[in-house]
Structure formats: structure tokens, C-alpha cells
Design a protein around this motif. Structure first.
Motif, PDB file in Angstrom:
ATOM      1  N   GLU A 169       0.849  -1.181   0.000  1.00 45.82           N
ATOM      2  CA  GLU A 169       0.000   0.000   0.000  1.00 45.82           C
ATOM      3  C   GLU A 169       0.889   1.237   0.000  1.00 45.82           C
ATOM      4  O   GLU A 169       1.821   1.329   0.807  1.00 45.82           O
ATOM      5  N   SER A 170       0.651   2.150  -0.876  1.00 49.76           N
ATOM      6  CA  SER A 170       1.417   3.413  -0.967  1.00 49.76           C
ATOM      7  C   SER A 170       2.926   3.178  -0.920  1.00 49.76           C
ATOM      8  O   SER A 170       3.651   3.863  -0.191  1.00 49.76           O
ATOM      9  N   GLY A 171       3.394   2.208  -1.667  1.00 54.53           N
ATOM     10  CA  GLY A 171       4.836   1.988  -1.771  1.00 54.53           C
ATOM     11  C   GLY A 171       5.465   1.267  -0.598  1.00 54.53           C
ATOM     12  O   GLY A 171       6.686   1.185  -0.501  1.00 54.53           O
ATOM     13  N   LYS A 172       4.622   0.760   0.318  1.00 57.72           N
ATOM     14  CA  LYS A 172       5.164   0.055   1.476  1.00 57.72           C
ATOM     15  C   LYS A 172       4.503  -1.317   1.613  1.00 57.72           C
ATOM     16  O   LYS A 172       3.341  -1.478   1.250  1.00 57.72           O
ATOM     17  N   ALA A 173       5.263  -2.276   2.144  1.00 58.65           N
ATOM     18  CA  ALA A 173       4.718  -3.618   2.336  1.00 58.65           C
ATOM     19  C   ALA A 173       4.659  -3.928   3.822  1.00 58.65           C
ATOM     20  O   ALA A 173       5.537  -3.516   4.574  1.00 58.65           O
ATOM     21  N   TYR A 174       3.589  -4.616   4.245  1.00 62.72           N
ATOM     22  CA  TYR A 174       3.524  -5.064   5.633  1.00 62.72           C
ATOM     23  C   TYR A 174       2.745  -6.369   5.732  1.00 62.72           C
ATOM     24  O   TYR A 174       1.994  -6.725   4.831  1.00 62.72           O
ATOM     25  N   MET A 175       2.988  -7.078   6.834  1.00 63.85           N
ATOM     26  CA  MET A 175       2.284  -8.329   7.080  1.00 63.85           C
ATOM     27  C   MET A 175       0.948  -7.979   7.718  1.00 63.85           C
ATOM     28  O   MET A 175       0.901  -7.418   8.810  1.00 63.85           O
ATOM     29  N   GLU A 176      -0.141  -8.271   7.013  1.00 67.64           N
ATOM     30  CA  GLU A 176      -1.460  -7.907   7.527  1.00 67.64           C
ATOM     31  C   GLU A 176      -2.038  -9.018   8.392  1.00 67.64           C
ATOM     32  O   GLU A 176      -2.628  -8.763   9.435  1.00 67.64           O
ATOM     33  N   GLU A 177      -1.843 -10.262   7.945  1.00 62.19           N
ATOM     34  CA  GLU A 177      -2.374 -11.401   8.711  1.00 62.19           C
ATOM     35  C   GLU A 177      -1.349 -12.523   8.726  1.00 62.19           C
ATOM     36  O   GLU A 177      -0.627 -12.723   7.746  1.00 62.19           O
TER      37      GLU A 177
END
Lengths: 124, 371
Positions: A68-76
């Protein structure tokens, strides 16, 4: 003679500037990506420019990564510690999110980075 | 007249400088994407600028010691070097892991006495030296309290004060009896347990540097879950650039450090923690009170040629707090440098790395003479 010197100088500078801008354009095209690996195997490579969610089911393990918006993260993640979710967002080269129980690594890559500016490792 | 003729050299040097960038940018595309396969062990041939010689490169990535590790080496025996390094990591992991019931440390904790391996013995020796030297800030006997908080099992809980008082009686490294010759170890109090995790990764990266040297490697970098150690310079002759993680998630890094032949090891409460009733509890336990250290420092980075020392001191100085840490450094400035971050975001940098560290944070340089 001096006038010619000036013209030659301007030409050389102009050519140099042109090359410089062309390089800049090239660089803009080489967007950052994330590479996801599961148990040592590359699962996929995804552009950080494009908002998306990546669902991974591997040997009964579940992870969902969001870009999202150029960034990655672990959502689940259904790992016991959910430490991978705590690791937050990544967006610059060599940053990683590691889900140890699932042997899953999300790493920001950009092979076209200029070496002298790039970071070789992050101490943490 | 003169003014105009100056233009030629200026323009030429401009164009050379700019064209130089293009050349480098091109050579960077040398690593094809499809060879980047993970837990990989692939050889890549990196062309060195301006020379026909080719420097061999090998990379390896693995999961061990409860973390994710990457190894890289450059040189003719690069592949053999990283393969041997990976084997050494597995060996040390099996030997030292407290979580593995078959390890010599787990067996020692179970029975209260043992004869240690060479590696185990060396680490206990170093750990006991550090315990003396740091006035108890580095204490391998704190393990029973780590267990009570759940940091070893991830079943977190806040122990009662009574329970901590009880366990504090066990966390005294001076009750460890160790004979350097026979490598016999025993605990003076029943129920004592030790954990070498505070120096094991630093020791492992130092061992890898030894293995690299045996293979004639002059350039390499290992990253054992954020514990970084570098060998020599990069193949282009420049220094390794190691960023220091910021405890503040909204910020990219605390800063960037240029290093050669050094370990860079950071400790911070952000690494592992849990929350209960809105209070956050991190994993760096102060052995003097059995609670997460609250010294006013939120991140400590140690830079040293000795990986084992760097690992042990990163937690020790975090526990000590700024004043004691600065005093400790002043007495040991030949052995290491440090980057300390206080709660207000101010960085304290020891003078030995003043020129090598770049940051946008307010910085204060710690000088030996100023004390």
C-alpha cells in the motif's frame, strides 16, 4: 579561438547533462520490488508501486502481505507469535519482514540501485 | 580571456564525472534476477571495474538460532567459505541453544553440572569476564527470569514481585564455578540456569570471519538476524555501509555507518516485547532487579573488531544507561565504539566513529579527553 572553446565547452556540458537526465529517467523506471520466499523458495516478486494483497497458503500456514502506498507489511499471519505483524512496514532496500515459524521472508529489492548509495545491511 | 579558457577543463571534468556515473550504473545491472534463488548458494561472477579479473561471489541464506541469516563472501573460495560458514552455524546452534534439549547448555541447565565443549567453555569464560567487567550488567545466569517473563517460550506474563525476588537469588553469575583447564562447570545454587544467547551470535559471526580467513577471503559480510560483521572492504574498495535500525518505526534508520573489519551489533527494546494492560515490556532484563531495563537508553550499537564483545556489550550498555555506558567506554575505548540513543532521540557517538557515522539526529560526540 576563445569563442570556439566556449562552444566546445557548452557542447560537452550539454552532452553530459543529457546523459545525466537520461540516467535519471532510467532510474525512475526501476521501481522497488519485494521478493517473498517461503522455506527458501522464491514465491514471487511484486512491485511496491502497485497496491495489492498477497495471500500465501503453504503447508497449512497462512500469511497475508499487503502493499500500500509503496510500502509492504504483514497484515495477517496464523503463526503463534505474530511477531512478523509487529515488524511493521518496509520500503527501502535490504529491509525485511521475517516470519520465522513459517520460514517466510519478505525483502525489498532493487537491483538497479547505485551501489555507493545502497545500504549493505541493517544492524538491529 | 583567461576566464573563457578555464571552461574547457571544467566542462571536461563535468562530463567525465557524469559519464563515470553512467558506467557504474551499467555495471550494477550485472546480477541477473533469476539467479537470486533463496537458501541459495549460487556463484555469481562480478566483473570488477577497469580490470579483466573476475571476483567470485557467493551468497547463502538460512534460518538458524531462531533468526534469519545471510552470508556473503567474495574471492576464489567464496562458495566453499559460505558453505563451511553455514555448517559452523548449524554446529554452534546445536551446541549452544537453550531451547534444544540435546544441546550441552540445555543439559547443563537440567543437571547443574557438565564438561563443556571448547566453544561452550570459551563462551562461558568470556561471559564471566564480561560479568566482572560490567559490574553484573552482563549476566548469563538471568535465564530463569527470562523464562518467567515468557521471553523464551513467547507465553508472556508479568511475574509477581515475590516471584522475581525468589528468582533473583538464582541470577548470580559469580555462583558459576568454571575450571578453564578441565572445562568443568557447575552451579553453586540449585535451580540456576544459564543462556549464552547474549554472546552466541556475536561469537558465531566472529567464527565465520575465521573461516573466511582460512579460505583466503578478503571481503565479506554476514548478517545474523541484524547482528552484522564485515570483513575487509567491498570489492570496489569502498567501505561497507551498515544502517542502524531506529526504534521509531516511522523513521528509516538512526543513521549509516561506514565500516571495515568490524562487527556492528544493536540492542533495543523494540526487538522483542509484549504489552499487557497498555504497558509495554521488552526482553532486555536488568539482572539487578529482574525487570525490563529502564535506563533512559532506547538503542545501543556496538562497533568492534571482536564480534563476541560487541554482542555482549550491546545489551550491557543498554542496561547501564548513558552515564555508566560512557564511563565504561572511556575505560575500554581501544576495544570498541558505540552509538547510544536516549529517549529524547539524541545520539551519543564515541569519538572513534565520529567520521564514519552519518545521521540526521541531534548528535553529541563522547570524547575521552573531555571526561
Amino acid at each position: 579561438m576563445n569563442k570556439k572553446d566556449g562552444i566546445l565547452g557548452l557542447c560537452v556540458t550539454g552532452a553530459a547533462l543529457l546523459m545525466f537526465f537520461l540516467m535519471g529517467m532510467n532510474k525512475a523506471e526501476d521501481a522497488d520490488q519485494v521478493r517473498i520466499t517461503v522455506d527458501g523458495e522464491t514465491y514471487g516478486i511484486y512491485s511496491l508501486e502497485e497496491d495489492q494483497e498477497i495471500e500465501i497458503q503453504h503447508e497449512g500456514n497462512h500469511n497475508k502481505i499487503r502493499i500500500e502506498s509503496g510500502k509492504a507489511y504483514m497484515e495477517e499471519a496464523d503463526c503463534p507469535d505474530e511477531y512478523c505483524i509487529d515488524q511493521g512496514e518496509i520500503h527501502t532496500r535490504t529491509q525485511t519482514i521475517v516470519c520465522l515459524p513459517h520460514k517466510l521472508v519478505v525483502e525489498v529489492i532493487n537491483e538497479n540501485d547505485k551501489k555507493e548509495e545502497a545500504i549493505d545491511a541493517i544492524a538491529k | 580571456m583567461k576566464f573563457k579558457s578555464i571552461w574547457i577543463p571544467i566542462c571536461l571534468s563535468c562530463s567525465i564525472l557524469l559519464a563515470g556515473c553512467t558506467k557504474e550504473a551499467k555495471s550494477d545491472v550485472g546480477l541477473p534476477e533469476d539467479t537470486q534463488v533463496n537458501i541459495r548458494s549460487d556463484m555469481e561472477e562480478v566483473p570488477k571495474d577497469n580490470e579483466d579479473t573476475v571476483i567470485k561471489e557467493a551468497q547463502k541464506e538460512l534460518f538458524a538460532m531462531d533468526t534469519y541469516m545471510t552470508l556473503s563472501a567474495y574471492g576464489d573460495s567464496a562458495q566453499a567459505a559460505v558453505d563451511d560458514a553455514a555448517a559452523e552455524i548449524e554446529r554452534l546452534d546445536q551446541l549452544l541453544s537453550t531451547g534444544d534439549a540435546a544441546s550441552e547448555i540445555a543439559k547443563l541447565n537440567e543437571s547443574g553440572s557438565a564438561v563443556l565443549s571448547e566453544d561452550g567453555g570459551y563462551l562461558v569464560e568470556r561471559a564471566l569476564e564480561l560479568y566482572e567487567d560490567t559490574a553484573g550488567a552482563f549476566d548469563i545466569a538471568v535465564y530463569p527470569i527470562m523464562e518467567e517473563w515468557g521471553f523464551t517460550t513467547q507465553e508472556y506474563q508479568v511475574p509477581s514481585d515475590e516471584r522475581i525476588e525468589e528468582l533473583l537469588k538464582l541470577t548470580q553469575a559469580d555462583e558459576i564455578k568454571y575450571d578453564e583447564k578441565s572445562r568443568e562447570i557447575s552451579f553453586g545454587i540449585d535451580g540456576m540456569k544459564i543462556d549464552l544467547g547474549g554472546i552466541a551470535k556475536g561469537y558465531t559471526s566472529a567464527r565465520i570471519m575465521d573461516i573466511y580467513k582460512q579460505h583466503g577471503i578478503e571481503s565479506g559480510l554476514v548478517n545474523l538476524g541484524g547482528n552484522v560483521q564485515t570483513m575487509g572492504h567491498k570489492t570496489d574498495g569502498s567501505s561497507w555501509r551498515v544502517a542502524v535500525q531506529s526504534p521509531d518505526e516511522s523513521e528509516e534508520y538512526l543513521g549509516i555507518l561506514d565500516v571495515n573489519d568490524k562487527a556492528v551489533i544493536t540492542s533495543g527494546g523494540y526487538e522483542r516485547y509484549f504489552e499487557e494492560n497498555g504497558v509495554s515490556y521488552h526482553h532486555i532484563i536488568d539482572p539487578s532487579d529482574g525487570h525490563p531495563a529502564d535506563s533512559g537508553l532506547i538503542s545501543v550499537t556496538i562497533v568492534s573488531a571482536d564480534g563476541t564483545l560487541a554482542d555482549g556489550l550491546s545489551t550491557s550498555l543498554f542496561i547501564m544507561g548513558k552515564e555508566k555506558a560512557a564511563a565504561y567506554w572511556a575505560d575500554h575505548s581501544e576495544e570498541f565504539d558505540a552509538i547510544l540513543e536516549a529517549e529524547d532521540g539524541t545520539l551519543y557517538i564515541t569519538e572513534g566513529i565520529e567520521e564514519e557515522f552519518v545521521s540526521e539526529h541531534p548528535m553529541e560526540i563522547l570524547r575521552k579527553d573531555a571526561r
